[in-house]
Design a protein around this motif. Structure first.
Motif, PDB file in Angstrom:
ATOM      1  N   HIS A   1      -4.385 -16.750  10.422  1.00  0.00           N
ATOM      2  CA  HIS A   1      -4.517 -15.385  10.920  1.00  0.00           C
ATOM      3  C   HIS A   1      -3.267 -14.545  10.697  1.00  0.00           C
ATOM      4  O   HIS A   1      -3.243 -13.370  11.035  1.00  0.00           O
ATOM      5  CB  HIS A   1      -4.906 -15.375  12.401  1.00  0.00           C
ATOM      6  CG  HIS A   1      -3.877 -15.979  13.308  1.00  0.00           C
ATOM      7  ND1 HIS A   1      -3.598 -17.313  13.329  1.00  0.00           N
ATOM      8  CD2 HIS A   1      -3.054 -15.408  14.215  1.00  0.00           C
ATOM      9  CE1 HIS A   1      -2.649 -17.551  14.218  1.00  0.00           C
ATOM     10  NE2 HIS A   1      -2.301 -16.419  14.763  1.00  0.00           N
ATOM     11  N   PHE A   2      -2.231 -15.149  10.124  1.00  0.00           N
ATOM     12  CA  PHE A   2      -1.048 -14.377   9.747  1.00  0.00           C
ATOM     13  C   PHE A   2      -1.115 -14.030   8.273  1.00  0.00           C
ATOM     14  O   PHE A   2      -1.690 -14.772   7.461  1.00  0.00           O
ATOM     15  CB  PHE A   2       0.227 -15.173  10.021  1.00  0.00           C
ATOM     16  CG  PHE A   2       0.549 -15.300  11.483  1.00  0.00           C
ATOM     17  CD1 PHE A   2       0.947 -14.192  12.215  1.00  0.00           C
ATOM     18  CD2 PHE A   2       0.452 -16.522  12.124  1.00  0.00           C
ATOM     19  CE1 PHE A   2       1.249 -14.300  13.562  1.00  0.00           C
ATOM     20  CE2 PHE A   2       0.753 -16.641  13.476  1.00  0.00           C
ATOM     21  CZ  PHE A   2       1.149 -15.530  14.195  1.00  0.00           C
ATOM     22  N   GLU A   3      -0.484 -12.899   7.929  1.00  0.00           N
ATOM     23  CA  GLU A   3      -0.470 -12.482   6.536  1.00  0.00           C
ATOM     24  C   GLU A   3       0.567 -13.266   5.744  1.00  0.00           C
ATOM     25  O   GLU A   3       0.447 -13.425   4.537  1.00  0.00           O
ATOM     26  CB  GLU A   3      -0.145 -10.984   6.434  1.00  0.00           C
ATOM     27  CG  GLU A   3      -1.142 -10.067   7.122  1.00  0.00           C
ATOM     28  CD  GLU A   3      -2.427  -9.891   6.322  1.00  0.00           C
ATOM     29  OE1 GLU A   3      -2.395 -10.114   5.107  1.00  0.00           O
ATOM     30  OE2 GLU A   3      -3.451  -9.545   6.939  1.00  0.00           O
TER      31      GLU A   3
ATOM     32  N   GLN B   1       5.827 -13.244   8.855  1.00  0.00           N
ATOM     33  CA  GLN B   1       5.184 -12.622  10.012  1.00  0.00           C
ATOM     34  C   GLN B   1       4.991 -13.653  11.121  1.00  0.00           C
ATOM     35  O   GLN B   1       5.236 -13.381  12.295  1.00  0.00           O
ATOM     36  CB  GLN B   1       3.835 -12.035   9.588  1.00  0.00           C
ATOM     37  CG  GLN B   1       3.202 -11.179  10.661  1.00  0.00           C
ATOM     38  CD  GLN B   1       1.737 -10.875  10.388  1.00  0.00           C
ATOM     39  OE1 GLN B   1       1.093 -11.556   9.599  1.00  0.00           O
ATOM     40  NE2 GLN B   1       1.217  -9.856  11.048  1.00  0.00           N
TER      41      GLN B   1
ATOM     42  N   HIS C   1       6.556  -5.342   8.652  1.00  0.00           N
ATOM     43  CA  HIS C   1       6.179  -6.713   8.950  1.00  0.00           C
ATOM     44  C   HIS C   1       4.696  -6.949   8.825  1.00  0.00           C
ATOM     45  O   HIS C   1       4.245  -8.067   8.724  1.00  0.00           O
ATOM     46  CB  HIS C   1       6.619  -7.044  10.374  1.00  0.00           C
ATOM     47  CG  HIS C   1       6.082  -6.077  11.371  1.00  0.00           C
ATOM     48  ND1 HIS C   1       6.829  -5.048  11.855  1.00  0.00           N
ATOM     49  CD2 HIS C   1       4.861  -5.967  11.919  1.00  0.00           C
ATOM     50  CE1 HIS C   1       6.088  -4.335  12.687  1.00  0.00           C
ATOM     51  NE2 HIS C   1       4.893  -4.870  12.739  1.00  0.00           N
ATOM     52  N   ALA C   2       3.898  -5.863   8.895  1.00  0.00           N
ATOM     53  CA  ALA C   2       2.457  -6.071   8.930  1.00  0.00           C
ATOM     54  C   ALA C   2       1.878  -6.243   7.537  1.00  0.00           C
ATOM     55  O   ALA C   2       0.759  -6.695   7.371  1.00  0.00           O
ATOM     56  CB  ALA C   2       1.776  -4.899   9.618  1.00  0.00           C
ATOM     57  N   VAL C   3       2.635  -5.889   6.521  1.00  0.00           N
ATOM     58  CA  VAL C   3       2.129  -6.001   5.167  1.00  0.00           C
ATOM     59  C   VAL C   3       2.465  -7.393   4.649  1.00  0.00           C
ATOM     60  O   VAL C   3       3.294  -8.108   5.193  1.00  0.00           O
ATOM     61  CB  VAL C   3       2.767  -4.923   4.269  1.00  0.00           C
ATOM     62  CG1 VAL C   3       1.954  -4.744   3.002  1.00  0.00           C
ATOM     63  CG2 VAL C   3       2.845  -3.619   5.007  1.00  0.00           C
TER      64      VAL C   3
ATOM     65  N   VAL D   1       0.521   3.909   1.992  1.00  0.00           N
ATOM     66  CA  VAL D   1       0.739   4.537   3.300  1.00  0.00           C
ATOM     67  C   VAL D   1       1.976   3.964   3.973  1.00  0.00           C
ATOM     68  O   VAL D   1       2.387   2.847   3.688  1.00  0.00           O
ATOM     69  CB  VAL D   1      -0.462   4.296   4.231  1.00  0.00           C
ATOM     70  CG1 VAL D   1      -1.636   5.115   3.792  1.00  0.00           C
ATOM     71  CG2 VAL D   1      -0.802   2.840   4.314  1.00  0.00           C
ATOM     72  N   ALA D   2       2.556   4.806   4.853  1.00  0.00           N
ATOM     73  CA  ALA D   2       3.689   4.318   5.632  1.00  0.00           C
ATOM     74  C   ALA D   2       3.206   3.179   6.509  1.00  0.00           C
ATOM     75  O   ALA D   2       2.295   3.348   7.304  1.00  0.00           O
ATOM     76  CB  ALA D   2       4.235   5.453   6.497  1.00  0.00           C
ATOM     77  N   ALA D   3       3.799   2.040   6.342  1.00  0.00           N
ATOM     78  CA  ALA D   3       3.309   0.879   7.083  1.00  0.00           C
ATOM     79  C   ALA D   3       4.464   0.188   7.753  1.00  0.00           C
ATOM     80  O   ALA D   3       5.573   0.166   7.238  1.00  0.00           O
ATOM     81  CB  ALA D   3       2.641  -0.093   6.126  1.00  0.00           C
ATOM     82  N   PRO D   4       4.246  -0.373   8.952  1.00  0.00           N
ATOM     83  CA  PRO D   4       5.283  -1.219   9.530  1.00  0.00           C
ATOM     84  C   PRO D   4       5.507  -2.398   8.601  1.00  0.00           C
ATOM     85  O   PRO D   4       4.545  -3.100   8.257  1.00  0.00           O
ATOM     86  CB  PRO D   4       4.712  -1.654  10.866  1.00  0.00           C
ATOM     87  CG  PRO D   4       3.270  -1.269  10.857  1.00  0.00           C
ATOM     88  CD  PRO D   4       3.032  -0.338   9.734  1.00  0.00           C
TER      89      PRO D   4
ATOM     90  N   SER E   1       0.847  -1.184   0.000  1.00  0.00           N
ATOM     91  CA  SER E   1       0.000   0.000   0.000  1.00  0.00           C
ATOM     92  C   SER E   1       0.881   1.231   0.000  1.00  0.00           C
ATOM     93  O   SER E   1       2.068   1.169   0.298  1.00  0.00           O
ATOM     94  CB  SER E   1      -0.895  -0.019   1.234  1.00  0.00           C
ATOM     95  OG  SER E   1      -0.088  -0.238   2.363  1.00  0.00           O
TER      96      SER E   1
ATOM     97  N   GLU F   1       8.386 -14.347  12.743  1.00  0.00           N
ATOM     98  CA  GLU F   1       8.806 -13.246  13.624  1.00  0.00           C
ATOM     99  C   GLU F   1       7.997 -13.245  14.914  1.00  0.00           C
ATOM    100  O   GLU F   1       8.532 -12.978  15.996  1.00  0.00           O
ATOM    101  CB  GLU F   1       8.629 -11.899  12.912  1.00  0.00           C
ATOM    102  CG  GLU F   1       9.672 -11.639  11.854  1.00  0.00           C
ATOM    103  CD  GLU F   1       9.387 -10.356  11.094  1.00  0.00           C
ATOM    104  OE1 GLU F   1       8.666  -9.494  11.629  1.00  0.00           O
ATOM    105  OE2 GLU F   1       9.892 -10.225   9.969  1.00  0.00           O
TER     106      GLU F   1
END
Ligand code: CU
Lengths: 234, 535
Positions: free
Chosen positions: A27-29, A33, A9-11, A4-7, A2, A36
């Motif tokens: 439930h993990f992307e 992730q 690991h969350a993408v 937007v500035a994103a952490p 995306s 980690e």
């Protein structure tokens, strides 16, 4: 990704969402992730382990400062040779554990299986030796409690030393037994060829745990066996 | 009129097994709600017995031995099975992944395991209660808990030990979830303050709880095997127990109060239609409370014969740890200032919280001063002080959060009027119960006795009467919530027009929370840029 500035690991790391690894939970992307999260969780768990043992170490420290003679007397009752052998055995098992992790990371299930088994054998050796040490204490009535017998001017205080000895080494041994069970599970996974370059999380987590248990012993051995024993052996 | 969504986490599967084997954080939150509510009712019954005995000066209702057991079981049930799990395990479990835009916590299986550990611990403790209770006080002080006790210390101790691991594992789970499960764009400084509060709490849970666990284990070994680690006749030191115990149990106060503080921040922002004043100060005050809370434990031991120099240091640090709490209180007040206050039931609880927490906090400073503490130590002043924090603060904050998120959890809206009456009764009843205890304590009435001189009767009658009103208030609040399940209006996705990702999904939420992972582009509490649709 995306805009937007994103952490990071969350993408989704740009992984193809259609090709999830079999080990990835929904439930993990991504598998990264998940890995980690597991690693961080294990470290936080080890932090609580440090605090858990910390209470006993605190009690040890207080009474050692109060009763230095009793500590030396009590320490002389411990078998420095068996303790020393066990130290070597346990450090050896950390080496084999590290090799198991390495094997899994490069995708060798055979290697992971073999090194895990060897780690288990060394762990078992440690526990057997520990068992004989305990048994010897029982024979001498050096186990704190109703039947405790000890000759010397500081019998009560030596009893506190031996209480802490049994509490600390007992808790450590309990951790080894639990670790033994986890290693058996890891060996079974390796036997079923479940690890690959993409996924070796269970071996790595077991490694962290095993090394922690090993480090606890690295502290326990000098604190319990080596009080005021310069120049002696056995 | 909105209608209930068709598929929700509540109706996606049916049957007892689907609940007992669930890995859904929302269902696990509700599982905790059930057990904690049972414990709260139990602890409440014990509290009622205490107040009934103290209605009259002579110890005529129960023997002093039975009275010891009653107040101990009250404390054990309320501290370990209500206050510690209430907000993190119920509201935290339900709301945290929703607020992060995640599908679940990082370790759903571990989350379920934590609940089972909690239940097993509760069963052990309940067993101790059924077998005749424990008479040590909730603090398990040695030698009350070792050589001087013939009650069920073992069962209760094992229960507390086991429950501790539920708390630890929840802490690990939440910290990893906050680190690794945030939605794209949800940076640390865009997090709702409830998340910061849970993070700080988790930190205390993983650093403190293991210490009390090993301490309780040492007591168990001392009792079971006859060791002498804390027994002075064998060279041990009972004060060491107190150090180890309070190293956890003071920070445990922050496990109880930080999450409700987080819930208060959420409610204040929403019902003032403003961003929280000094967001980063409120966020960091949670962390500093968590860290500095570990350096004040010996203020419980000023009369236990510790060195006056260390007592001075601990006294100073205790004053210092009041600062971050004050920062929060001032910032909440500043948030209200010129806000568009929307006076709904959760806001009633917020106001109650602010007043009671203020009194509880300031009276804590009396106890932190070395001189005054000698006078009021172990009196009803202490009892009143920590009830103002634990009940006036933590339980009010819990109820604020519960009323705030209830429409999200159940999809139903309770009767606002009835809920407000409940909140008002709780506030009045609480003050009537505990304010007289400050006076009693200052006059010297010691805690933990089942009788007292006749000149203290009037204040004790007031206190018992207040406890009755408090109990009715709780029943009314619970009644209003339960009533809503069947007869409440359908709440809709966002009945409070609140910010926060949890309000962007349906109520009750989908099994996996969101249709697709949300992307965050704005700071928390961006009420200034929202259309106000207050009804
Ligand atoms: Cu304290």
């Amino acid at each position: 990704m995306s805009e937007v500035a994103a952490p990071a690991h969350a993408v989704g790391h740009g992984h193809d969402a259609l090709h999830h690894h079999a080990a990835q939970q929904h439930h993990f992307e991504s598998l990264d992730q998940q890995h980690e999260a597991s690693t961080l969780g294990m470290w936080f768990f080890l932090v609580q382990e440090v605090m858990f043992f910390g209470g006993l170490f605190t009690a040890y420290m207080v009474y050692r400062i109060w009763y230095p003679e009793a500590w030396a007397e009590g320490s002389r009752e411990l078998d420095i040779l068996l303790g020393g052998i066990n130290t070597v055995v346990l450090i050896g098992s950390s080496l084999t554990m590290a090799l198991a992790v390495r094997s899994a990371q490069v995708g060798s299930n055979k290697g992971a299986f073999r090194w895990t088994m060897l780690t288990m054998i060394l762990g078992l050796t440690f526990l057997v030796i520990k068992f004989f040490e305990y048994e010897h204490k029982f024979e001498l009535n050096h186990v704190p409690g109703a039947n405790f017998v000890f000759e010397g001017p500081h019998a009560n205080q030596v009893e506190i030393f031996l209480s802490l000895y049994f509490a600390m080494t007992g808790l450590h041994a309990l951790h080894m037994i639990i670790g033994f069970g986890i290693l058996a599970w890891v060996a079974w996974l390796a036997h079923n060829e479940r690890f690959s370059r993409e996924w070796s999380t269970p071996v790595e987590m077991t490694g962290l745990y095993w090394h922690f248990v090993d480090i606890v012993w690295i502290f326990l051995f000098p604190l319990l066996y080596l009080v005021d024993r310069a120049g002696q052996l056995g | 009129m909105t209608t209930q969504p068709t598929t929700t986490y509540l109706n996606v599967t049916h049957g007892l097994a689907s609940w007992l084997l669930t890995k859904d954080h929302k269902r696990i939150g509700l599982l905790y709600l059930v057990v904690v509510s049972i414990a709260f009712a139990l602890g409440g019954v014990f509290a009622g017995l205490i107040r009934l005995e103290l209605l009259t000066p002579p110890g005529d209702m129960v023997t002093s031995d039975l009275y010891n057991r009653i107040f101990t079981m009250h404390g054990v049930a309320m501290v370990f099975f209500v206050l510690i799990p209430a907000v993190p395990a119920i509201l935290g479990n339900f709301v945290l992944p929703l607020q992060l835009g995640a599908k679940d916590v990082a370790f759903p299986k571990l989350n379920l395991l934590s609940w089972y550990i909690f239940v097993i611990g509760f069963i052990f403790t309940a067993f101790a209660m059924v077998m005749g209770g424990v008479d040590t006080g909730w603090t398990f002080y040695t030698p009350y808990s070792t050589t001087a006790s013939n009650s069920n210390v073992m069962a209760a101790g094992v229960g507390v030990f086991i429950t501790g691991f539920s708390s630890i594992l929840t802490g690990v789970n939440f910290m990893v979830t906050i680190h690794r499960m945030r939605a794209p764009g949800l940076t640390w400084f865009r997090l709702p303050l409830f998340v910061w509060a849970l993070y700080a709490t988790s930190l205390v849970q993983i650093l403190g709880t293991p210490v009390v666990a090993i301490t309780v284990l040492m007591v168990a070994m001392e009792r079971g095997l006859g060791l002498g680690i804390f027994d002075p006749t064998l060279g041990g030191d009972p004060v060491l127990f107190q150090h180890l115990f309070w190293f956890y149990s003071h920070p445990a106060v922050y496990i109880m109060i930080l999450p409700p503080m987080g819930a208060i921040s959420e409610c204040i922002a929403c019902f003032s239609r403003k961003t929280v004043f000094g967001y980063s100060f409120v966020a960091f005050s949670s962390l500093s409370i968590a860290v500095f809370g570990f350096l004040v434990w010996a203020h419980h031991m000023f009369v236990a014969g510790i060195s006056p120099y260390s007592a001075m240091v601990f006294s100073f640090l205790t004053f210092a740890v009041a600062i971050p709490s004050a920062v929060k209180t001032f910032n909440w007040t500043a948030t209200l200032y010129r806000g568009a206050i929307w006076f709904k039931a959760p806001m009633m609880y917020v106001y109650g919280f602010l007043g009671l927490f203020l009194i509880g906090g300031l009276t804590g400073l009396f106890l932190a001063s070395l001189g005054t503490d000698v006078h009021i130590h172990d009196t009803y002043f202490v009892v009143a002080h920590f009830h103002y924090i634990m009940v006036g603060g933590a339980i009010m904050g819990y109820l604020a959060g519960l009323h705030f998120w209830w429409p999200k959890m159940t999809g139903r809206m309770y009767s606002d009027g009835l809920a407000k009456v409940g909140a008002a009764l709780i506030f009045i009843g609480f003050n009537l119960t505990f304010f007289p205890q400050f006076i009693l304590g200052y006059m010297g009435m010691p805690r933990r006795y089942h009788m007292y001189p006749p000149e203290w009767e009037m204040l004790n009658v007031l206190s018992t009467g207040g406890a009755g009103i408090l109990g009715i208030g709780y029943l009314l609040a619970v009644g209003a919530l339960l009533w809503s399940l069947k007869y409440g209006a359908v709440a809709g996705d966002n009945p409070w027009h609140a910010t926060g990702l949890e309000w962007t999904t349906q109520s009750p939420p989908l099994p996996e929370n969101f249709v697709e992972t949300p992307i965050v582009t704005e700071p928390a509490y961006n009420y200034a840029h929202r259309e106000i649709k207050v009804v």
